[in-house]
Write a protein that holds these residues in place. Structure first.
Motif, PDB file in Angstrom:
ATOM      1  N   PRO A  22      -1.411 -43.286  24.347  1.00 49.64           N
ATOM      2  CA  PRO A  22      -0.660 -42.303  23.551  1.00 49.64           C
ATOM      3  C   PRO A  22      -0.879 -42.447  22.044  1.00 49.64           C
ATOM      4  N   ILE A  23      -1.055 -43.688  21.558  1.00 47.90           N
ATOM      5  CA  ILE A  23      -1.315 -43.878  20.126  1.00 47.90           C
ATOM      6  C   ILE A  23      -2.648 -43.241  19.743  1.00 47.90           C
ATOM      7  N   LEU A  24      -3.668 -43.483  20.567  1.00 45.13           N
ATOM      8  CA  LEU A  24      -4.977 -42.880  20.303  1.00 45.13           C
ATOM      9  C   LEU A  24      -4.887 -41.362  20.386  1.00 45.13           C
ATOM     10  N   GLY A  25      -4.113 -40.870  21.359  1.00 42.98           N
ATOM     11  CA  GLY A  25      -3.929 -39.420  21.473  1.00 42.98           C
ATOM     12  C   GLY A  25      -3.276 -38.832  20.235  1.00 42.98           C
ATOM     13  N   GLY A  26      -2.277 -39.562  19.676  1.00 42.25           N
ATOM     14  CA  GLY A  26      -1.646 -39.088  18.446  1.00 42.25           C
ATOM     15  C   GLY A  26      -2.620 -39.051  17.286  1.00 42.25           C
ATOM     16  N   LEU A  30      -3.797 -35.741  15.217  1.00 47.67           N
ATOM     17  CA  LEU A  30      -3.786 -35.630  13.760  1.00 47.67           C
ATOM     18  C   LEU A  30      -5.163 -35.241  13.230  1.00 47.67           C
ATOM     19  N   ALA A  31      -6.217 -35.786  13.863  1.00 46.93           N
ATOM     20  CA  ALA A  31      -7.577 -35.436  13.438  1.00 46.93           C
ATOM     21  C   ALA A  31      -7.861 -33.959  13.687  1.00 46.93           C
ATOM     22  N   LEU A  43      -5.618 -39.442   6.905  1.00 46.31           N
ATOM     23  CA  LEU A  43      -4.366 -39.988   7.425  1.00 46.31           C
ATOM     24  C   LEU A  43      -4.461 -40.463   8.867  1.00 46.31           C
ATOM     25  N   GLN A  44      -5.381 -39.891   9.636  1.00 49.03           N
ATOM     26  CA  GLN A  44      -5.415 -40.203  11.062  1.00 49.03           C
ATOM     27  C   GLN A  44      -6.132 -41.512  11.366  1.00 49.03           C
ATOM     28  N   TRP A  45      -6.950 -42.010  10.423  1.00 51.87           N
ATOM     29  CA  TRP A  45      -7.775 -43.175  10.732  1.00 51.87           C
ATOM     30  C   TRP A  45      -6.991 -44.455  10.969  1.00 51.87           C
ATOM     31  N   PRO A  46      -5.936 -44.759  10.192  1.00 58.23           N
ATOM     32  CA  PRO A  46      -5.194 -46.002  10.492  1.00 58.23           C
ATOM     33  C   PRO A  46      -4.656 -46.052  11.909  1.00 58.23           C
ATOM     34  N   ILE A  47      -4.100 -44.959  12.388  1.00 58.44           N
ATOM     35  CA  ILE A  47      -3.518 -44.975  13.727  1.00 58.44           C
ATOM     36  C   ILE A  47      -4.596 -45.034  14.809  1.00 58.44           C
ATOM     37  N   ILE A  48      -5.751 -44.402  14.567  1.00 58.05           N
ATOM     38  CA  ILE A  48      -6.851 -44.490  15.528  1.00 58.05           C
ATOM     39  C   ILE A  48      -7.380 -45.919  15.593  1.00 58.05           C
ATOM     40  N   LYS A 237       4.172 -33.514   6.913  1.00 59.47           N
ATOM     41  CA  LYS A 237       5.426 -34.180   7.256  1.00 59.47           C
ATOM     42  C   LYS A 237       5.808 -33.906   8.704  1.00 59.47           C
ATOM     43  N   HIS A 238       5.703 -32.656   9.123  1.00 64.02           N
ATOM     44  CA  HIS A 238       6.041 -32.313  10.504  1.00 64.02           C
ATOM     45  C   HIS A 238       5.123 -33.036  11.480  1.00 64.02           C
ATOM     46  N   SER A 239       3.836 -33.094  11.175  1.00 65.62           N
ATOM     47  CA  SER A 239       2.876 -33.743  12.063  1.00 65.62           C
ATOM     48  C   SER A 239       3.144 -35.237  12.161  1.00 65.62           C
ATOM     49  N   TRP A 240       3.358 -35.881  11.020  1.00 60.64           N
ATOM     50  CA  TRP A 240       3.587 -37.327  11.000  1.00 60.64           C
ATOM     51  C   TRP A 240       4.871 -37.691  11.722  1.00 60.64           C
ATOM     52  N   ARG A 241       5.913 -36.896  11.560  1.00 58.45           N
ATOM     53  CA  ARG A 241       7.182 -37.208  12.210  1.00 58.45           C
ATOM     54  C   ARG A 241       7.043 -37.136  13.733  1.00 58.45           C
ATOM     55  N   LYS A 242       6.263 -36.189  14.223  1.00 63.20           N
ATOM     56  CA  LYS A 242       6.044 -36.095  15.665  1.00 63.20           C
ATOM     57  C   LYS A 242       5.300 -37.330  16.183  1.00 63.20           C
ATOM     58  N   VAL A 243       4.250 -37.721  15.479  1.00 66.17           N
ATOM     59  CA  VAL A 243       3.477 -38.890  15.896  1.00 66.17           C
ATOM     60  C   VAL A 243       4.296 -40.165  15.745  1.00 66.17           C
TER      61      VAL A 243
END
Length: 292
Positions: A22-26, A30-31, A43-48, A237-243
């Motif tokens: 799920p983390i990779l999916g988030g 974002l990507a 922004l998406q690279w740290p979580i990936i 903000k909306h995207s980050w809050r969902k993830v």
């Protein structure tokens, strides 16, 4: 008993591997947002990276449990601890940089409007940078984010297709980017022609600088407006809050899994040392401060 402990550690690592999905999916989501709407591509690279790291660590722990490689289990426990800390830091960071700013309610409008001065911090500085905003606005144009706003209705008398009436447009729930980038601010008092074509009212007093930046050219619209920058920030903000909601749930699971892994590892070490359960035998004259 040892086989049972290894089985438990292997099962726990398999669960950890599944949790990383799920983390990779988030991160991938974002990507995809970065390539289509938000247009913020860093922004998406740290979580990936965190998700891929969890996957690799889980595989190392799984291999260590299956082949009874103690050093791999040690690497797993140490590495997973730092991953949990990194994920916690990322969650706190995501909430910190998206804490300020929200849409403003406008009378007789269903959609919200966005003001750049309502935002602050790292993301605002990044988005407001002229060089970086040039890239973001170009991305918005290429993504044709305003093209999807257009709707048409059929004239009952002539049967011809015509633009949606202003009253119907005002009742629409626009996205932050559509509200900020694809139309002028309501405070400008412009006359509605269609979703992306507006005419200035003669003699009207213009107080908002964005009113002078609006252009009916479909390649310009309000892409240079501060309201457009605010719309991008609101979308992020909306995207980050969902993830972040997914990340919080995953973090709780990882902490539980990590505690279970530590307990299983220590139990396996007791069995290796022929120690009775609940009794730890000192194996060094000067034991290290930290033991697993």
């Amino acid at each position: 008993m040892m086989r049972g402990s290894n089985t438990l550690i292997g099962a726990v690592n398999f669960i950890t591997f599944l949790v990383s999905i799920p983390i990779l999916g988030g991160g991938i989501w974002l990507a995809s947002r970065a390539n289509s709407t938000d247009c913020i591509r860093f922004l998406q690279w740290p979580i990936i990276i965190i998700a891929l790291t969890i996957m690799l660590i889980s595989l190392a722990g799984f291999a260590g449990a299956c082949y009874r490689q103690t050093w791999l289990l040690r690497v797993y426990l140490f590495a997973m601890f730092f991953v949990i800390v990194a994920l916690l830091f990322f969650i706190v960071f995501a909430y910190a940089v998206t804490d300020r700013g929200q849409g403003e309610v406008v009378m007789n409008r269903a959609f919200l409007e966005y003001q750049l001065q309502d935002y602050s911090g790292l993301l605002k500085d990044r988005v407001s940078n002229p060089g970086y905003w040039a890239k973001i606005s170009a991305c918005l144009r290429e993504g044709k984010v305003c093209k999807g706003m257009k709707r048409s209705v059929r004239d009952q008398q002539t049967g011809l297709s015509m633009a949606e009436p202003a009253e119907a447009f005002y009742r629409r729930n626009l996205s932050p980017i559509e509200s900020g980038c694809c139309k002028p601010p309501t405070s400008c008092g412009f006359t509605y022609m269609n979703e992306t074509v507006w005419t200035a009212t003669a003699g009207a007093v213009v107080l908002d600088a964005d009113c002078n930046k609006w252009n009916n050219n479909q390649q310009q619209l309000c892409y240079s407006c501060d309201s457009c920058k605010a719309g991008v920030l609101a979308s992020i903000k909306h995207s980050w809050r969902k993830v972040s909601i997914i990340n919080i749930v995953v973090l709780i699971i990882l902490v539980i899994v990590y505690v279970a892994s530590c307990a299983a590892y220590r139990n396996a070490k007791r069995i290796d040392n022929d120690e009775p359960f609940g009794m730890a035998r000192m194996t060094k004259s000067q034991p290290s401060r930290f033991q697993f």
